[in-house]
Design an enzyme around this catalytic site. Structure first.
Site, PDB file in Angstrom:
ATOM      1  N   ASP A 199      51.928  13.899  -6.179  1.00  0.00           N
ATOM      2  CA  ASP A 199      52.862  14.538  -5.253  1.00  0.00           C
ATOM      3  C   ASP A 199      53.724  13.446  -4.616  1.00  0.00           C
ATOM      4  O   ASP A 199      53.239  12.670  -3.781  1.00  0.00           O
ATOM      5  CB  ASP A 199      52.034  15.297  -4.193  1.00  0.00           C
ATOM      6  N   HIS A 200      54.989  13.426  -5.009  1.00  0.00           N
ATOM      7  CA  HIS A 200      55.846  12.314  -4.590  1.00  0.00           C
ATOM      8  C   HIS A 200      56.264  12.420  -3.123  1.00  0.00           C
ATOM      9  O   HIS A 200      56.856  11.504  -2.570  1.00  0.00           O
ATOM     10  CB  HIS A 200      57.079  12.268  -5.503  1.00  0.00           C
TER      11      HIS A 200
END
Ligand code: CAO
Length: 394
Positions: free
Chosen positions: A366-367
């Site tokens: 999850d950036h």
């Protein structure tokens, strides 16, 4: 003297869930422990049953309605006199009436809009004539129109025409497949994924694995590559605690425990049971858990406790093939490891090319929470652990 009994949704905690099947109707008399409806959450199906016998007076949900833990589903009244009398009179199956004043959930209304269907012309087969998804199918019988005014008319024995010709290949997804479809759509649309690829030299690990299996004999659970991957992932999460949490409502919630989920292809959709406290288990314990949970998943017998509390997921497609893929993060976790098939490749050892067994790894994260440097460090550490599990002792 009657007693009001409320049945509330339970057994899936904060997971997104929807009603996949309603098995009863208002007016019906049900026995103690009878299953009233089935709820499909991201990873598990939960039957909702009734704690005592009674007559159903309110049914507050329909198939495909979204539900949350604690929502009121069904109200019953428990009256010994009524129950005795109802034995002959209770309706055996949901009844429905055809009316232009239709009942349909918001989800069904939006489906109808998408498909350009007039709900006023569709006969609902749910409780009280409620329109269900199955009634929207092209072959579902519609309410015939009056030849003069186009208004609905009472049902006749005439065969009813389908709204549109059915494409021959159309088929309804199973409840599990629909739950997975909803979950991956939510994650895919809400979470900016980055996938980092790497490969690990597992030549020594594979030699060790084969030796372990030879030593332990035929009675013991065979240790495949997956328990090593689960163990290495757990060790990597201990070293990189920022990967061990969930991101919900702009809040990062760290996990205390290290619990590793693994994808199981059940033949009826994907399930993700969770090996609890994988960081504290030995390899044979992890292997036994994977076997036990894999069997339960395939038999559709996973309990809520079997899928609870995941920190991170491993999706191993090594048994099938492929060189790499981009796995979709599971639930509110922060990262997922995709594993493809280990293959012998020529590697330069400084003097010559030598055959090494290389395991392809694909880490999606999850950036919003994890940056590229952290992602690259995590996968490099994981690869180093798999190349030499002695590093797990550090
Ligand atoms: N590369 C090469 N070999 C691999 C491997 C890989 N990545 N992963 C496993 N193997 C080997 C194992 O070591 C084992 O070898 P031996 O026969 O020599 O012991 C063999 O392949 C068979 O492994 P397995 O599939 O029976 O066992 P597993 O522990 O790897 O997996 C389970 C267990 C339950 C996860 C598996 O049965 C399963 O359901 N796999 C499907 C996973 C899936 O659906 N992923 C997709 C999710 S995304 O849609």
């Amino acid at each position: 003297m009657t007693e009001r009994i409320e049945v509330r949704a339970k057994g899936f905690q904060k997971a997104e869930a929807f009603v996949s099947e309603v098995l009863v109707a208002v007016g019906q008399v049900v026995d103690r422990d009878e299953v009233l409806l089935r709820i499909e959450a991201e990873k598990v199906s939960v039957d909702q049953s009734v704690p005592t016998a009674g007559r159903i007076t309110e049914l507050l949900v329909a198939t495909n309605d979204d539900v949350h833990e604690g929502d009121l589903l069904v109200v019953l009244e428990h009256s010994p006199v009524d129950l005795a009398r109802s034995a002959e009179s209770a309706p055996a199956a949901p009844s429905f009436t055809v009316t232009s004043d239709y009942h349909a959930s918001p989800w069904i209304r939006s489906l109808a809009r998408e498909r350009d269907l007039d709900l006023g012309r569709i006969r609902g087969t749910g409780p009280h004539g409620r329109i269900l998804e199955v009634d929207l199918s092209p072959v579902a019988p519609s309410v015939p129109e009056s030849p003069l005014h186009g208004a609905p008319v009472p049902q006749s024995a005439e065969p009813m025409l389908p709204l549109v010709p059915a494409p021959p290949e159309s088929r309804q997804l199973s409840a599990v497949q629909r739950a997975v479809a909803r979950a991956v759509t939510r994650t895919w649309t809400e979470v900016p994924h980055v996938t980092q690829f790497d490969e690990s030299d597992v030549t020594e690990l594979e030699a060790f694995r084969l030796a372990l299996n030879r030593e332990s004999g035929k009675e013991a659970t065979r240790i495949s590559l997956l328990p090593f991957i689960v163990k290495a992932s757990a060790c990597a999460l201990r070293k990189f605690p920022d990967f061990n949490g969930s991101f919900v409502g702009e809040q990062l919630l760290p996990n205390r425990d290290v619990n590793i989920g693994f994808a199981v292809d059940t033949g009826d959709g994907l399930r993700v049971p969770v090996v609890q406290h994988a960081d504290r288990l030995t390899l044979p314990q992890i292997a036994s858990e994977i076997t036990r949970l894999g069997d339960r998943a395939r038999a559709a017998k996973l309990a809520p406790a079997d899928v609870r509390g995941g920190s991170f997921t491993v999706s191993n497609l090594g048994g099938v093939g492929g060189t790499a893929f981009t796995p979709i993060i599971n639930g509110h976790e922060l990262a997922i490891l995709g594993v493809s098939k280990a293959e012998l490749k020529p590697k330069w050892d400084g003097r010559a090319f030598v055959p090494r067994l290389m395991l392809p790894l694909s880490l999606s994260y999850d950036h919003r929470v994890i940056n590229g440097v952290a992602g690259a460090r995590f996968i490099a550490h994981l690869g180093a652990l798999l190349a030499d599990m002695r590093r797990a002792l550090l």
